[in-house]
Design a protein around this motif. Sequence first.
Motif, PDB file in Angstrom:
ATOM      1  N   THR A  49       0.863  -1.176   0.000  1.00 23.38           N
ATOM      2  CA  THR A  49       0.000   0.000   0.000  1.00 23.38           C
ATOM      3  C   THR A  49       0.895   1.220   0.000  1.00 23.38           C
ATOM      4  OG1 THR A  49      -1.731  -1.146   1.223  1.00 23.38           O
ATOM      5  CG2 THR A  49      -1.816   1.247   1.217  1.00 23.38           C
ATOM      6  N   GLY A  50       0.650   2.099  -0.944  1.00 23.85           N
ATOM      7  CA  GLY A  50       1.425   3.327  -1.044  1.00 23.85           C
ATOM      8  C   GLY A  50       0.543   4.531  -0.807  1.00 23.85           C
ATOM      9  N   ILE A  51       1.167   5.685  -0.772  1.00 23.25           N
ATOM     10  CA  ILE A  51       0.446   6.931  -0.573  1.00 23.25           C
ATOM     11  C   ILE A  51       0.776   7.868  -1.721  1.00 23.25           C
ATOM     12  CG2 ILE A  51       2.241   7.914   0.901  1.00 23.25           C
ATOM     13  CD1 ILE A  51      -0.081   9.238   2.489  1.00 23.25           C
ATOM     14  N   ILE A  87       1.949  10.172  -8.525  1.00 27.61           N
ATOM     15  CA  ILE A  87       3.202   9.612  -8.015  1.00 27.61           C
ATOM     16  C   ILE A  87       2.891   8.987  -6.668  1.00 27.61           C
ATOM     17  CG2 ILE A  87       5.544  10.098  -7.256  1.00 27.61           C
ATOM     18  CD1 ILE A  87       5.482  12.552  -9.147  1.00 27.61           C
ATOM     19  N   VAL A  88       3.255   7.712  -6.510  1.00 23.89           N
ATOM     20  CA  VAL A  88       2.941   6.956  -5.295  1.00 23.89           C
ATOM     21  C   VAL A  88       4.237   6.516  -4.635  1.00 23.89           C
ATOM     22  CG1 VAL A  88       1.809   4.886  -4.399  1.00 23.89           C
ATOM     23  CG2 VAL A  88       0.753   6.169  -6.255  1.00 23.89           C
ATOM     24  N   GLN A  89       4.312   6.718  -3.324  1.00 27.06           N
ATOM     25  CA  GLN A  89       5.473   6.266  -2.550  1.00 27.06           C
ATOM     26  C   GLN A  89       5.050   5.095  -1.682  1.00 27.06           C
ATOM     27  OE1 GLN A  89       7.637   9.336  -0.517  1.00 27.06           O
ATOM     28  NE2 GLN A  89       8.437   7.910   0.996  1.00 27.06           N
ATOM     29  N   PHE A  90       5.892   4.053  -1.661  1.00 25.58           N
ATOM     30  CA  PHE A  90       5.603   2.887  -0.839  1.00 25.58           C
ATOM     31  C   PHE A  90       6.901   2.353  -0.262  1.00 25.58           C
ATOM     32  CE2 PHE A  90       6.600   1.134  -4.946  1.00 25.58           C
ATOM     33  CZ  PHE A  90       7.230  -0.069  -4.699  1.00 25.58           C
ATOM     34  N   THR A  91       6.777   1.474   0.712  1.00 26.43           N
ATOM     35  CA  THR A  91       7.934   0.867   1.365  1.00 26.43           C
ATOM     36  C   THR A  91       7.979  -0.610   1.010  1.00 26.43           C
ATOM     37  OG1 THR A  91       7.692   2.416   3.199  1.00 26.43           O
ATOM     38  CG2 THR A  91       9.094   0.499   3.569  1.00 26.43           C
ATOM     39  N   THR A 110      -6.264  11.856  -4.907  1.00 26.39           N
ATOM     40  CA  THR A 110      -5.734  13.097  -4.342  1.00 26.39           C
ATOM     41  C   THR A 110      -4.469  12.806  -3.540  1.00 26.39           C
ATOM     42  OG1 THR A 110      -7.135  12.843  -2.386  1.00 26.39           O
ATOM     43  CG2 THR A 110      -8.013  14.162  -4.195  1.00 26.39           C
ATOM     44  N   ILE A 111      -3.665  13.827  -3.363  1.00 25.34           N
ATOM     45  CA  ILE A 111      -2.438  13.673  -2.575  1.00 25.34           C
ATOM     46  C   ILE A 111      -2.819  13.285  -1.152  1.00 25.34           C
ATOM     47  CG2 ILE A 111      -0.462  14.925  -1.617  1.00 25.34           C
ATOM     48  CD1 ILE A 111      -0.338  16.458  -4.271  1.00 25.34           C
ATOM     49  N   GLY A 112      -2.140  12.272  -0.636  1.00 25.23           N
ATOM     50  CA  GLY A 112      -2.424  11.745   0.692  1.00 25.23           C
ATOM     51  C   GLY A 112      -3.297  10.503   0.679  1.00 25.23           C
ATOM     52  N   GLU A 113      -3.883  10.183  -0.454  1.00 23.93           N
ATOM     53  CA  GLU A 113      -4.762   9.010  -0.568  1.00 23.93           C
ATOM     54  C   GLU A 113      -3.927   7.729  -0.670  1.00 23.93           C
ATOM     55  OE1 GLU A 113      -8.344   7.516  -3.516  1.00 23.93           O
ATOM     56  OE2 GLU A 113      -7.808   9.640  -3.462  1.00 23.93           O
ATOM     57  N   ASN A 114      -4.419   6.650  -0.064  1.00 26.40           N
ATOM     58  CA  ASN A 114      -3.752   5.350  -0.139  1.00 26.40           C
ATOM     59  C   ASN A 114      -4.110   4.648  -1.438  1.00 26.40           C
ATOM     60  OD1 ASN A 114      -2.479   5.561   2.344  1.00 26.40           O
ATOM     61  ND2 ASN A 114      -4.143   4.575   3.430  1.00 26.40           N
ATOM     62  N   VAL A 115      -3.114   3.961  -2.019  1.00 26.66           N
ATOM     63  CA  VAL A 115      -3.295   3.217  -3.259  1.00 26.66           C
ATOM     64  C   VAL A 115      -2.625   1.857  -3.102  1.00 26.66           C
ATOM     65  CG1 VAL A 115      -2.737   3.145  -5.715  1.00 26.66           C
ATOM     66  CG2 VAL A 115      -3.308   5.318  -4.652  1.00 26.66           C
TER      67      VAL A 115
END
Length: 117
Positions: free
Chosen positions: A42-44, A58-62, A83-88
Motif C-alpha cells: 500500500t502506497g500513498i 506519483i505513489v510512494q511505498f515501502t 488526491t495527494i495523501g490518498e492510499n493506493v
Amino acid sequence: MNFQKINWMGWIFSIIVLFMLYLVMTILKNSINLLFTGKKATGIVVGVKNSDSLSSPIVQFTTIFGKQIKVHSRTYSKSTGVTIGENVKLFYDLKNPNNAQLLMWREFYIIGFLLGF
C-alpha cells in the motif's frame, strides 16, 4: 464438383479480433505477471507527474526490505483520479521495485475498451 465460397469478411474480422487479443495480451503481459508474482503493498499518493496537459499520480511505498520507492502511474489522463495523501494498493517486483503496477481502474480502462471492441 461443389466448391464452397470463402467468406472473406468473416476471415478478415477473425484476423482483426485475434490481432486485438494479441495486442491486449502484449500490453498486459507485465501487469498480469506482477499481479501473480509481485509483492502487494500500500502506497500513498505524494505528488503528480505532468506531461503536456495530462497527469499521472506519483505513489510512494515501502518495500518489505524497508526501502522507500516512488513510482508513477503507467497511464496519463486529464485527471489523476486520486488526491495527494490518498492510499493506493499496488504490486511490485521484488527484484526491481521500480517496476510496480498500481491497482486503479484508470490503469486498465484502455484495455477494457479494447476487449469490449
